[in-house]
Design a protein around this motif. Structure first.
Motif, PDB file in Angstrom:
ATOM      1  N   ASP A   1       0.838  -1.200   0.000  1.00 36.66           N
ATOM      2  CA  ASP A   1       0.000   0.000   0.000  1.00 36.66           C
ATOM      3  C   ASP A   1       0.871   1.247   0.000  1.00 36.66           C
ATOM      4  O   ASP A   1       0.668   2.178  -0.790  1.00 36.66           O
ATOM      5  CB  ASP A   1      -0.899  -0.018   1.236  1.00 36.66           C
ATOM      6  CG  ASP A   1      -2.048   0.969   1.135  1.00 36.66           C
ATOM      7  OD1 ASP A   1      -2.012   1.838   0.239  1.00 36.66           O
ATOM      8  OD2 ASP A   1      -2.976   0.880   1.948  1.00 36.66           O
ATOM      9  N   ASP A   2       1.866   1.269   0.868  1.00 30.90           N
ATOM     10  CA  ASP A   2       2.758   2.426   0.946  1.00 30.90           C
ATOM     11  C   ASP A   2       3.555   2.619  -0.342  1.00 30.90           C
ATOM     12  O   ASP A   2       3.932   3.749  -0.688  1.00 30.90           O
ATOM     13  CB  ASP A   2       3.725   2.267   2.127  1.00 30.90           C
ATOM     14  CG  ASP A   2       3.011   2.311   3.476  1.00 30.90           C
ATOM     15  OD1 ASP A   2       1.887   2.848   3.534  1.00 30.90           O
ATOM     16  OD2 ASP A   2       3.579   1.784   4.465  1.00 30.90           O
ATOM     17  N   ALA A   3       3.812   1.513  -1.066  1.00 29.94           N
ATOM     18  CA  ALA A   3       4.595   1.593  -2.302  1.00 29.94           C
ATOM     19  C   ALA A   3       3.774   2.089  -3.487  1.00 29.94           C
ATOM     20  O   ALA A   3       4.336   2.390  -4.540  1.00 29.94           O
ATOM     21  CB  ALA A   3       5.195   0.229  -2.632  1.00 29.94           C
ATOM     22  N   GLY A   4       2.443   2.141  -3.343  1.00 22.11           N
ATOM     23  CA  GLY A   4       1.605   2.622  -4.438  1.00 22.11           C
ATOM     24  C   GLY A   4       0.978   1.529  -5.273  1.00 22.11           C
ATOM     25  O   GLY A   4       0.456   1.799  -6.359  1.00 22.11           O
ATOM     26  N   VAL A   5       1.014   0.288  -4.778  1.00 23.64           N
ATOM     27  CA  VAL A   5       0.429  -0.825  -5.522  1.00 23.64           C
ATOM     28  C   VAL A   5      -1.093  -0.721  -5.561  1.00 23.64           C
ATOM     29  O   VAL A   5      -1.724  -1.131  -6.537  1.00 23.64           O
ATOM     30  CB  VAL A   5       0.871  -2.168  -4.894  1.00 23.64           C
ATOM     31  CG1 VAL A   5       0.055  -3.336  -5.440  1.00 23.64           C
ATOM     32  CG2 VAL A   5       2.359  -2.392  -5.139  1.00 23.64           C
ATOM     33  N   PHE A   6      -1.687  -0.168  -4.511  1.00 24.99           N
ATOM     34  CA  PHE A   6      -3.135  -0.075  -4.412  1.00 24.99           C
ATOM     35  C   PHE A   6      -3.638   1.311  -4.806  1.00 24.99           C
ATOM     36  O   PHE A   6      -2.907   2.299  -4.697  1.00 24.99           O
ATOM     37  CB  PHE A   6      -3.593  -0.365  -2.983  1.00 24.99           C
ATOM     38  CG  PHE A   6      -3.256  -1.750  -2.506  1.00 24.99           C
ATOM     39  CD1 PHE A   6      -3.615  -2.859  -3.240  1.00 24.99           C
ATOM     40  CD2 PHE A   6      -2.582  -1.934  -1.309  1.00 24.99           C
ATOM     41  CE1 PHE A   6      -3.312  -4.139  -2.803  1.00 24.99           C
ATOM     42  CE2 PHE A   6      -2.274  -3.203  -0.859  1.00 24.99           C
ATOM     43  CZ  PHE A   6      -2.639  -4.311  -1.605  1.00 24.99           C
ATOM     44  N   PRO A   7      -4.911   1.393  -5.183  1.00 25.74           N
ATOM     45  CA  PRO A   7      -5.540   2.713  -5.339  1.00 25.74           C
ATOM     46  C   PRO A   7      -5.707   3.334  -3.950  1.00 25.74           C
ATOM     47  O   PRO A   7      -5.436   2.676  -2.940  1.00 25.74           O
ATOM     48  CB  PRO A   7      -6.885   2.377  -5.989  1.00 25.74           C
ATOM     49  CG  PRO A   7      -7.186   0.984  -5.535  1.00 25.74           C
ATOM     50  CD  PRO A   7      -5.864   0.290  -5.475  1.00 25.74           C
ATOM     51  N   PRO A   8      -6.128   4.575  -3.867  1.00 21.32           N
ATOM     52  CA  PRO A   8      -6.261   5.217  -2.556  1.00 21.32           C
ATOM     53  C   PRO A   8      -7.060   4.367  -1.569  1.00 21.32           C
ATOM     54  O   PRO A   8      -8.069   3.747  -1.934  1.00 21.32           O
ATOM     55  CB  PRO A   8      -6.989   6.524  -2.886  1.00 21.32           C
ATOM     56  CG  PRO A   8      -6.574   6.817  -4.289  1.00 21.32           C
ATOM     57  CD  PRO A   8      -6.469   5.483  -4.963  1.00 21.32           C
ATOM     58  N   THR A   9      -6.599   4.338  -0.340  1.00 25.32           N
ATOM     59  CA  THR A   9      -7.201   3.517   0.700  1.00 25.32           C
ATOM     60  C   THR A   9      -7.853   4.398   1.759  1.00 25.32           C
ATOM     61  O   THR A   9      -7.246   5.358   2.233  1.00 25.32           O
ATOM     62  CB  THR A   9      -6.124   2.634   1.374  1.00 25.32           C
ATOM     63  OG1 THR A   9      -5.454   1.872   0.377  1.00 25.32           O
ATOM     64  CG2 THR A   9      -6.753   1.697   2.392  1.00 25.32           C
TER      65      THR A   9
END
Length: 231
Positions: free
Chosen positions: A21-29
């Motif tokens: 998540d911190d690396a940018g793999v996911f869309p906004p959380t």
């Protein structure tokens, strides 16, 4: 969903999910009132896409692809994917060139040099080429002669003589210098012509496996993009 809910499907840890998540793999959380991350099926598909992409592109490249998609820059993502396929095609062509060069060798084994190393002139006469040709082959990485301690002159031992005879044969067969150099590099790495056959089979298997991995990554990314496109 909690991080552990996403992680469980793939046998990962909750910390790994937070790192992705911190690396940018996911869309906004979104986060709960207490500050905990809250994930949706969209994030679950993003994780599937990332893990599948990682199999063919490697970790960092997969991260870059997902970052590009998540910021709406699909053009950059497609370019990264296209570059991976171009690189795979180039490696596949190289493998085919090495295999073809192996097949071009005659069934007769190149003569084995014995005794003292040969000078550049002696080797040139032995295989019927000009001494300048041997120096060109050295510059291309085809030959790797040693230097005499006392004289500093080039000395061609048994391995160099073998490589020179193979190079002469391949050049007469129309192979380019870079193809000859690639073939001999592979031959040295494999430890001989017999071992090279095994090496080439393994190489082809690795290329096939990576090709399948790239397809798997593309399929999961396509699924993720489809979800993103939905209202």
């Amino acid at each position: 969903m909690r991080p552990i809910d996403l992680a469980r499907e793939h046998g990962l840890s909750a910390q790994a999910i937070r790192n992705y998540d911190d690396a940018g793999v996911f869309p906004p959380t979104e986060r709960s009132e207490t500050g905990y991350r809250r994930y949706t099926p969209l994030h679950a598909q993003a994780l599937r896409a990332f893990l599948a992409l990682r199999g063919g592109h490697g970790h960092q490249q997969a991260v870059e692809i997902m970052r590009s998609v998540n910021r709406g820059d699909t053009e950059s993502a497609y370019r990264l994917i296209d570059a991976a396929h171009v690189a795979l095609l180039a490696e596949r062509d190289t493998s085919a060139e090495v295999a073809a060069a192996l097949g071009a060798l005659s069934t007769t084994t190149p003569s084995q040099a014995t005794g003292r190393p040969l000078t550049v002139g002696e080797l040139a006469r032995r295989i019927g080429v000009h001494p300048a040709t041997l120096r060109t082959w050295e510059a291309e990485g085809i030959l790797r002669p040693e230097r005499g301690r006392a004289t500093g002159y080039r000395e061609y031992g048994p391995d160099c003589v073998r490589d020179a005879e193979i190079a002469r044969q391949l050049r007469r067969g129309g192979y380019l210098l870079r193809q000859v150099a690639q073939f001999l590099r592979s031959l040295r790495e494999a430890g001989g012509a017999d071992a090279l056959g095994v090496f080439l089979d393994s190489w082809r298997d690795r290329l096939a496996a990576r090709g399948r991995a790239l397809l798997a990554g593309a399929a999961q990314l396509h699924a993720y993009l489809t979800v993103l496109d939905q209202p």
